[in-house]
Design an enzyme around this catalytic site. Structure first.
Site, PDB file in Angstrom:
ATOM      1  CD  GLU A   1     -15.573  26.800  29.512  1.00 46.75           C
ATOM      2  OE1 GLU A   1     -14.489  26.806  30.526  1.00 46.75           O
ATOM      3  OE2 GLU A   1     -16.558  27.584  29.527  1.00 46.75           O
TER       4      GLU A   1
ATOM      5  CB  VAL B   1     -29.698  29.076  26.325  1.00 48.91           C
ATOM      6  CG1 VAL B   1     -29.907  30.387  25.429  1.00 48.91           C
ATOM      7  CG2 VAL B   1     -30.962  28.903  27.191  1.00 48.91           C
TER       8      VAL B   1
ATOM      9  N   GLY C   1     -24.840  24.498  28.350  1.00 52.35           N
ATOM     10  CA  GLY C   1     -26.210  24.421  28.966  1.00 52.35           C
ATOM     11  C   GLY C   1     -27.301  24.508  27.451  1.00 52.35           C
TER      12      GLY C   1
ATOM     13  CE  LYS D   1     -37.142  28.729  40.128  1.00 48.61           C
ATOM     14  NZ  LYS D   1     -37.233  27.273  40.021  1.00 48.61           N
TER      15      LYS D   1
ATOM     16  N   GLY E   1     -15.329  28.875  32.927  1.00 48.37           N
ATOM     17  CA  GLY E   1     -14.382  29.438  32.082  1.00 48.37           C
ATOM     18  C   GLY E   1     -15.297  30.979  31.514  1.00 48.37           C
TER      19      GLY E   1
END
Length: 493
Positions: free
Chosen positions: A287, A265, A263, A401, A381
Site C-alpha cells: 500500500e 522497523v 515505519g 520507553k 491497511g
C-alpha cells in the site's frame, strides 16, 4: 490538453465555498498527494470565525493519513468534528483522545465502497491534488491514488489543487479502476503484481468542478530515523525465517510478493530483504512504497512494485523525476480498494509484514490503542493484508520507553488482529512461528522467543497460574502489567 475552462481561485476563496458541517473528502494516502493549500485556508477561516463566536467545523475523510497542512492545521484550529479512516497527526490524535473529534477507524480497503454507498452521508466537497485536469474531466493525480477516484465520482462539488511541483509523468504509473458495485462485481483480472488493468487518470463530471487552486508544493513527508540495533535484529530474524521457508520449499523459487507496513522497523526489514544473498530478486504488492524499497528498485533487487502511494525522501523524488523512463515501467500506483484488495492479496500469495504496538502470549496483535483506550494512528491497511496473506508476520521491539513497557503481554488491551490472522510474531529477541500450534504451545513459544528477559519470568508464571482451559487466562490478573504502568509509570515487576 489541460483546460483553462474552470475558475481559478485562491485557497482562501476556495475555503469560502466549504460550509460548516460539510463532509469534505480530501486526497492523500500518507502525506503523498495530500491536499495542502485549501486545508490551510480552512484552518485560518475556522480560527477567524471562532474568534467571532461563530461555529465552523467540517467532517473530514481521506484515503489514509495526511500531512501537516491537513490534519495538523485543521486539528490545531479546532476545525474538525469527525474524521475517518486513519491519521498519524499528533494534534489530531490529541483531539481524538480528548473526545473532541469523533474518529472512525477503518480497514482502508473498505473506505471507497463505504463512500460510494453513502455510509457516511453525502460528500459535499472533494479537494483533490492533481498535476493536470482536462476540460472533459480527466484528472491526473500525483504521488498517491488513495480513494480520490471514488471521491471525485461521489462528491457534489470538486476543488482541484493543481500542483506544479510533482512530475506530470508520475501519472504514467497510475492504474486506476473503480470496481463495479455488488452484486455484479466481477473478480479482478489481476494475475501479477505488475499487471495493468485500468487507466492512468481518474474521471470527474466537469460540471462538478467549482474551482482550481494552483500550487507548487512538495509532499510534507516526515523523515525516517536511521536503523538501530533493534530494528536490524528484527530484520535479521525475518530474513532468516523467509530464507528457510524458501529453502524448505514453502515459498516458491521465484519468491512471493511482499507487503510492508509503514515505519522505521518496516523500512529496516525491507532493506534487510534486499541485503540478503539468500533472498532472490522480488516484487512488492503493497500500500505504501517507502525509501528502502525505492533504493532496492534502483539497484534492481526489487523488480517492481504495485503500491498506492510514494512516501519517498526529497532526493528520491528528484531521482524519480529524472529517471522516469526507468521507473514508469517498474512502479504502478493503484486506488486503495485495489492495492489493499483482500481477494488480490489472497490470489497473489502476498507475504504481509506489519508492525504492532503489542502482542499477547497467544498471538493477538494490537496495532492501534495504547492501554486499550488511547489511539495512536489506526489500523490502516494491516488488516486488509494480514487476514488474507500467504504469510502474516507482525513485529515490534520487545520493550518500549527504555524497558518500562513490555510489548509482549498476557492479554492485549485492544485486539486488531486476532490469533487466527497472526502466524508469526517477531521482536529483536527472536521469532515465534505459530503455525500449527495450539494455544498453550503458542504462549510458551512467544514468551521464550519474543519476550524481553526482564518480563519473561513474569509471563511464564502468569501462564502457570492461569485457569486451565483451551486458552489459559487469569481474568483477575491479565491486565496487571497495564495497571502497574498506569499507577507507577512502568510495567516492570
Amino acid at each position: 490538453m489541460p483546460s483553462n475552462a474552470f475558475p481559478r481561485l485562491t485557497a482562501e476563496e476556495a475555503a469560502e465555498l466549504i460550509n460548516h458541517n460539510d463532509l469534505v473528502a480530501m486526497s492523500g494516502f500518507t502525506a503523498a498527494g495530500a491536499a495542502k493549500a485549501v486545508p490551510r485556508a480552512l484552518a485560518k477561516r475556522a480560527t477567524s470565525l471562532h474568534e467571532e463566536g461563530k461555529p465552523f467545523q467540517i467532517r473530514v475523510i481521506t484515503g489514509a493519513s495526511t500531512g501537516e497542512s491537513l490534519d495538523d492545521r485543521l486539528a490545531e484550529a479546532d476545525a474538525v468534528s469527525w474524521r475517518a479512516p486513519y491519521q498519524s497527526s499528533r494534534a489530531m490524535r490529541q483531539k481524538i483522545n480528548e473526545g473532541k473529534v469523533a474518529f472512525v477507524d477503518m480497514h482502508l480497503s473498505h473506505v471507497p465502497q463505504s463512500v460510494l454507498f453513502g455510509f457516511f452521508g453525502d460528500v459535499n466537497v472533494a479537494v483533490i491534488e492533481a498535476s493536470e485536469v482536462t476540460e472533459d474531466g480527466k484528472v491526473y493525480l500525483t504521488t498517491s491514488i488513495g480513494a480520490s477516484p471514488t471521491f471525485l465520482k461521489c462528491a457534489d462539488k470538486v476543488i482541484i489543487e493543481l500542483n506544479k511541483r510533482p512530475s506530470r509523468r508520475i501519472s504514467d504509473m497510475a492504474d486506476i479502476v473503480i470496481p463495479e458495485p455488488p452484486p455484479h462485481r466481477p473478480a479482478l483480472s489481476l494475475q501479477h503484481p505488475l499487471q495493468r488493468i485500468g487507466k492512468n487518470y481518474a474521471e470527474v463530471d466537469p460540471r462538478k468542478i467549482i474551482g482550481i487552486v494552483e500550487t507548487d508544493e512538495a509532499d510534507e513527508l516526515g523523515g525516517f530515523a536511521d536503523s538501530d540495533e533493534i530494528s536490524e535484529a528484527i530484520a535479521g530474524h525475518v530474513v532468516r525465517f523467509l530464507s528457510k521457508e524458501l529453502a524448505d520449499g514453502r515459498i516458491p523459487p521465484q519468491f512471493l510478493p511482499l507487503q510492508s507496513g509503514v515505519g522505521n522497523v518496516a523500512n529496516a526489514v525491507t532493506k534487510g530483504m534486499g541485503d540478503s544473498p539468500d533472498i532472490p530478486d522480488f516484487v512488492m504488492y503493497t500500500e505504501v512504497l517507502q525509501s528502502a524499497a525505492f533504493d532496492l528498485l534502483q539497484s534492481g533487487r526489487l523488480r517492481g512494485a504495485s503500491t498506492c502511494a510514494l512516501t519517498l525522501k526529497p532526493e528520491q523524488m528528484l531521482d524519480l523525476a529524472d529517471n522516469m523512463n526507468y521507473f514508469s515501467n517498474r512502479l504502478i500506483l493503484r486506488p486503495q480498494e485495489i492495492s489493499n484488495n483482500p481477494a488480490a492479496v489472497r490470489q497473489l500469495g502476498v507475504i504481509a509484514l506489519n508492525t504492532a504496538l503489542e502482542a499477547d502470549i497467544y498471538g493477538h496483535a494490537n496495532s492501534t490503542h495504547v492501554c486499550g483506550n488511547m489511539i495512536m494512528n489506526g489500523i490502516g491497511g494491516s488488516g486488509d493484508f494480514a487476514r488474507n496473506a500467504y504469510l502474516s508476520v507482525f513485529f515490534c521491539p520487545s520493550v518500549a520507553k527504555g524497558g518500562k513497557i513490555s510489548t509482549i503481554v498476557p492479554m492485549c488491551t485492544h485486539v486488531d488482529h486476532n490469533e487466527h490472522s497472526v502466524q508469526v510474531v517477531v521482536t529483536e529477541q527472536g521469532l515465534a512461528d505459530l503455525r500449527g500450534l495450539a494455544p498453550q504451545a503458542r504462549a510458551e513459544m512467544i514468551i521464550e522467543k519474543c519476550a524481553h528477559p526482564d518480563y519473561r519470568g513474569y509471563l511464564k508464571q502468569y501462564l502457570k497460574d492461569s485457569k486451565n482451559g483451551h486458552i489459559r487466562h487469569d481474568l483477575d490478573h491479565c491486565f496487571d502489567l497495564h495497571k502497574r504502568l498506569a499507577e507507577t509509570g512502568s510495567m516492570l515487576p
